[in-house]
Design an enzyme around this catalytic site. Structure first.
Site, PDB file in Angstrom:
ATOM      1  N   LYS A   1      -6.282 -16.669   4.886  1.00 31.89           N
ATOM      2  CA  LYS A   1      -6.764 -17.051   3.558  1.00 31.89           C
ATOM      3  C   LYS A   1      -5.594 -16.960   2.598  1.00 31.89           C
ATOM      4  O   LYS A   1      -4.992 -15.913   2.425  1.00 31.89           O
ATOM      5  CB  LYS A   1      -7.902 -16.116   3.122  1.00 31.89           C
ATOM      6  CG  LYS A   1      -8.836 -16.710   2.070  1.00 31.89           C
ATOM      7  CD  LYS A   1      -8.230 -17.001   0.718  1.00 31.89           C
ATOM      8  CE  LYS A   1      -7.751 -15.768   0.000  1.00 31.89           C
ATOM      9  NZ  LYS A   1      -7.221 -16.124  -1.392  1.00 31.89           N
TER      10      LYS A   1
ATOM     11  N   GLY B   1      -1.976  -7.491  -1.430  1.00 27.61           N
ATOM     12  CA  GLY B   1      -2.405  -7.841  -2.773  1.00 27.61           C
ATOM     13  C   GLY B   1      -2.516  -6.616  -3.648  1.00 27.61           C
ATOM     14  O   GLY B   1      -1.868  -5.587  -3.406  1.00 27.61           O
ATOM     15  N   SER B   2      -3.347  -6.697  -4.653  1.00 28.72           N
ATOM     16  CA  SER B   2      -3.461  -5.626  -5.635  1.00 28.72           C
ATOM     17  C   SER B   2      -4.186  -4.415  -5.058  1.00 28.72           C
ATOM     18  O   SER B   2      -5.000  -4.533  -4.133  1.00 28.72           O
ATOM     19  CB  SER B   2      -4.218  -6.126  -6.869  1.00 28.72           C
ATOM     20  OG  SER B   2      -5.602  -6.304  -6.580  1.00 28.72           O
ATOM     21  N   THR B   3      -3.899  -3.261  -5.628  1.00 28.11           N
ATOM     22  CA  THR B   3      -4.567  -2.035  -5.200  1.00 28.11           C
ATOM     23  C   THR B   3      -6.060  -2.103  -5.499  1.00 28.11           C
ATOM     24  O   THR B   3      -6.879  -1.618  -4.708  1.00 28.11           O
ATOM     25  CB  THR B   3      -3.920  -0.827  -5.902  1.00 28.11           C
ATOM     26  OG1 THR B   3      -2.551  -0.729  -5.463  1.00 28.11           O
ATOM     27  CG2 THR B   3      -4.648   0.465  -5.562  1.00 28.11           C
TER      28      THR B   3
ATOM     29  N   ALA C   1      -8.044  -4.762  -5.477  1.00 27.98           N
ATOM     30  CA  ALA C   1      -8.682  -5.556  -4.426  1.00 27.98           C
ATOM     31  C   ALA C   1      -8.644  -4.818  -3.096  1.00 27.98           C
ATOM     32  O   ALA C   1      -9.590  -4.890  -2.304  1.00 27.98           O
ATOM     33  CB  ALA C   1      -8.001  -6.913  -4.303  1.00 27.98           C
ATOM     34  N   GLY C   2      -7.551  -4.087  -2.846  1.00 30.28           N
ATOM     35  CA  GLY C   2      -7.440  -3.328  -1.603  1.00 30.28           C
ATOM     36  C   GLY C   2      -8.510  -2.272  -1.464  1.00 30.28           C
ATOM     37  O   GLY C   2      -9.036  -2.040  -0.362  1.00 30.28           O
TER      38      GLY C   2
ATOM     39  N   GLU D   1      -1.469  -3.717   2.393  1.00 24.12           N
ATOM     40  CA  GLU D   1      -0.165  -3.599   1.743  1.00 24.12           C
ATOM     41  C   GLU D   1      -0.394  -3.923   0.279  1.00 24.12           C
ATOM     42  O   GLU D   1      -0.659  -5.071  -0.086  1.00 24.12           O
ATOM     43  CB  GLU D   1       0.839  -4.556   2.395  1.00 24.12           C
ATOM     44  CG  GLU D   1       2.291  -4.211   2.097  1.00 24.12           C
ATOM     45  CD  GLU D   1       2.799  -4.860   0.831  1.00 24.12           C
ATOM     46  OE1 GLU D   1       2.852  -4.147  -0.202  1.00 24.12           O
ATOM     47  OE2 GLU D   1       3.119  -6.053   0.867  1.00 24.12           O
TER      48      GLU D   1
ATOM     49  N   CYS E   1       5.892  -6.662  -5.351  1.00 32.33           N
ATOM     50  CA  CYS E   1       5.387  -5.287  -5.341  1.00 32.33           C
ATOM     51  C   CYS E   1       6.472  -4.263  -5.043  1.00 32.33           C
ATOM     52  O   CYS E   1       6.343  -3.099  -5.410  1.00 32.33           O
ATOM     53  CB  CYS E   1       4.251  -5.158  -4.322  1.00 32.33           C
ATOM     54  SG  CYS E   1       4.709  -5.686  -2.658  1.00 32.33           S
TER      55      CYS E   1
END
Length: 483
Positions: free
Chosen positions: A180, A232-234, A236-237, A254, A288
């Site tokens: 994706k 991606g972002s923390t 979203a993680g 990551e 990042c």
């Protein structure tokens, strides 16, 4: 203008379930329309996962030899290398990344791939482990087998690098993958799909789908997905980790960073500034791993502030296609506004504005440009020192001694990367061992693709690159037998 009205699902270009989702891809430089590309809906995700499930359960890919899979990966990388200039230009145009950055990134993709290939060649796909107790009458066969269907979700800032970090080990291990990608990368990621198709993957093994966040959540929540690999972002993680935990899926994350560059009191400032051009401001500050907190000894504080100021002011901001541009535009309008808002927050919180500011660079008002900014007299508790800005904004923080520098560097919810500058390598190494971060570079050395890459704390779970990264895409099976 490029138009791609098909989706790459299971090895074929197919008509999307929702043709009305065609998206205009806008230039970050001047807002012109670069192309129109189909976007995936949940029904397309279902089709891709079903193809991946069938290919894993009944297709040839997981049952081929490791060498056969390695040969396909080598074909892919050769095809990509042959079109490296085209790929670099596509990413630069689409992302706003300066041309120098996307060009030098192409050979790094081959190094990244070769590190995984070497790991796969040396990997113990099946090995016999002798018993620790010689009196027992059995030994153990340890097999490393593919996990199954992998949902790989990558961000927009370095799309080919992020895709390589996930696709190569997943495919080398025999998994099938639904990749994706971000809508912003729809054009360059269709090139990626073309390359893998030409490399000769069997039917069903790979799908490449641009999609929004809601459709992405449909993918990672899908019952037939066995592993999620996310960059991606923390924020979203954390959501993905909750989904994975609820469903007991394998997961690798990551995530974000707010890394520190520790300039020790014996450092060569000229060399440090040359390195931090790339280590702190590469890819327009949209990465990042960048070292955006500059930690300077009080004994040399103003000297460091001046050096950082001069370095930043020497970098040209402008059209990413221009050969002398170092910093291009932010990828979207909302990202541009986010960075400007943080600059305003820094001023309001009392940090000293050394250079830059919230104004858009003169003559670049049509694009998503930000003026590169440096703050001094920054307390590590300020928002601009604690929160990931994802743009060309640096803060310079004073410290008393090495112990204080380590304390400040570790005073962060993140722990992805960091750097140390010192004339004494042994001293720098001693400091590096004390940092709570997944990667540390000394005196500007590059990050190795042979060693593991990933973060401590809120910077993620698991590791990528090399043998450790390959291990993240296998299950371990033990078979005991009498001797």
């Amino acid at each position: 203008m490029t138009v791609r009205d098909k989706l790459y699902i299971g090895g074929s270009w197919v008509t999307p379930s929702a043709p009305e989702l065609m998206l205009d891809i806008l230039s970050p430089h001047d807002q012109s329309v670069l192309g129109r590309v189909a976007q995936a809906a949940p029904a397309d995700i279902d089709k891709a996962v079903a193809a991946a499930r069938e290919a894993f359960d009944h297709g040839p890919w997981p049952r081929t030899s490791p060498k056969e899979r390695q040969d396909v990966v080598r074909r892919y990388d050769a095809l990509r290398t042959a079109r490296a200039d085209e790929i670099a230009a596509a990413i630069s145009t689409e992302n706003g990344s300066a041309g120098w950055f996307t060009k030098i990134g192409q050979p790094f993709l081959t190094r990244q791939t070769n590190a995984y290939l070497q790991a796969a060649e040396e990997f113990g796909w099946e090995e016999i482990v002798a018993p620790s107790d010689p009196s027992v009458a059995f030994d153990t066969i340890v097999r490393r087998e593919a996990i199954g269907v992998v949902a790989a979700v990558i961000p927009w800032n370095s799309p080919f690098s992020a895709a390589t970090a996930k696709l190569i080990p997943a495919l080398l291990a025999g998994n099938t993958v639904v990749l994706k990608v971000s809508p912003e990368n729809s054009l360059s990621m269709m090139l990626l799909a073309d390359l893998w198709h030409e490399a000769g993957l069997p039917e069903g093994v790979l799908s490449v789908l641009p999609a929004d966040r809601e459709t992405s959540e449909h993918l990672v929540s899908h019952a037939d997905v066995d592993k999620i690999s996310f960059t991606g972002s923390t924020r979203a993680g954390r959501r993905i980790a909750a989904i994975a935990g609820q469903q007991l899926k394998r997961v690798g994350l990551e995530l974000g960073g707010k890394s520190a560059a520790l300039i020790l009191d014996d450092a060569d400032l000229a060399a440090a500034m040359q390195g931090l051009r790339f280590g702190s401001l590469g890819n327009n500050g949209e990465a990042c791993i960048l070292q955006t907190r500059i930690l300077a000894p009080r004994s040399r504080y103003e000297e460091v502030v001046t050096a950082v100021k001069d370095m930043v002011e020497s970098l040209k901001v402008g059209d990413p296609a221009a050969s002398d541009t170092f910093i291009g535009p932010m990828i979207r309008r909302d990202q541009q506004q986010r960075v400007i808002d943080y600059i305003t927050i820094g001023i309001e919180d009392g940090a000293r504005l050394v250079t830059g500011g919230p104004q858009i660079p003169a003559g670049l008002e049509k694009g998503n440009y930000v003026t590169p900014t440096v703050f001094a007299d920054v307390d590590n508790g300020m928002r601009i020192a604690q929160e990931e800005i994802f743009g060309p904004v640096l803060v310079v923080i004073a410290y008393d001694d090495d112990d204080d520098a380590v304390r400040i560097a570790n005073d962060s919810e993140y722990g992805l990367s960091g750097g140390i500058w010192s004339a004494d390598v042994a001293r720098a190494l001693a400091v590096a061992r004390r940092l709570r971060t997944g990667t540390v570079t000394l005196n500007g050395s590059p990050i190795s693709f042979d060693g593991p890459f990933g973060g401590y704390k809120a910077s993620g779970l698991g590791r990528e690159y090399g043998k450790v990264g390959l291990t993240g895409y296998v299950e371990h099976k033990s078979i005991t037998r009498t001797r």
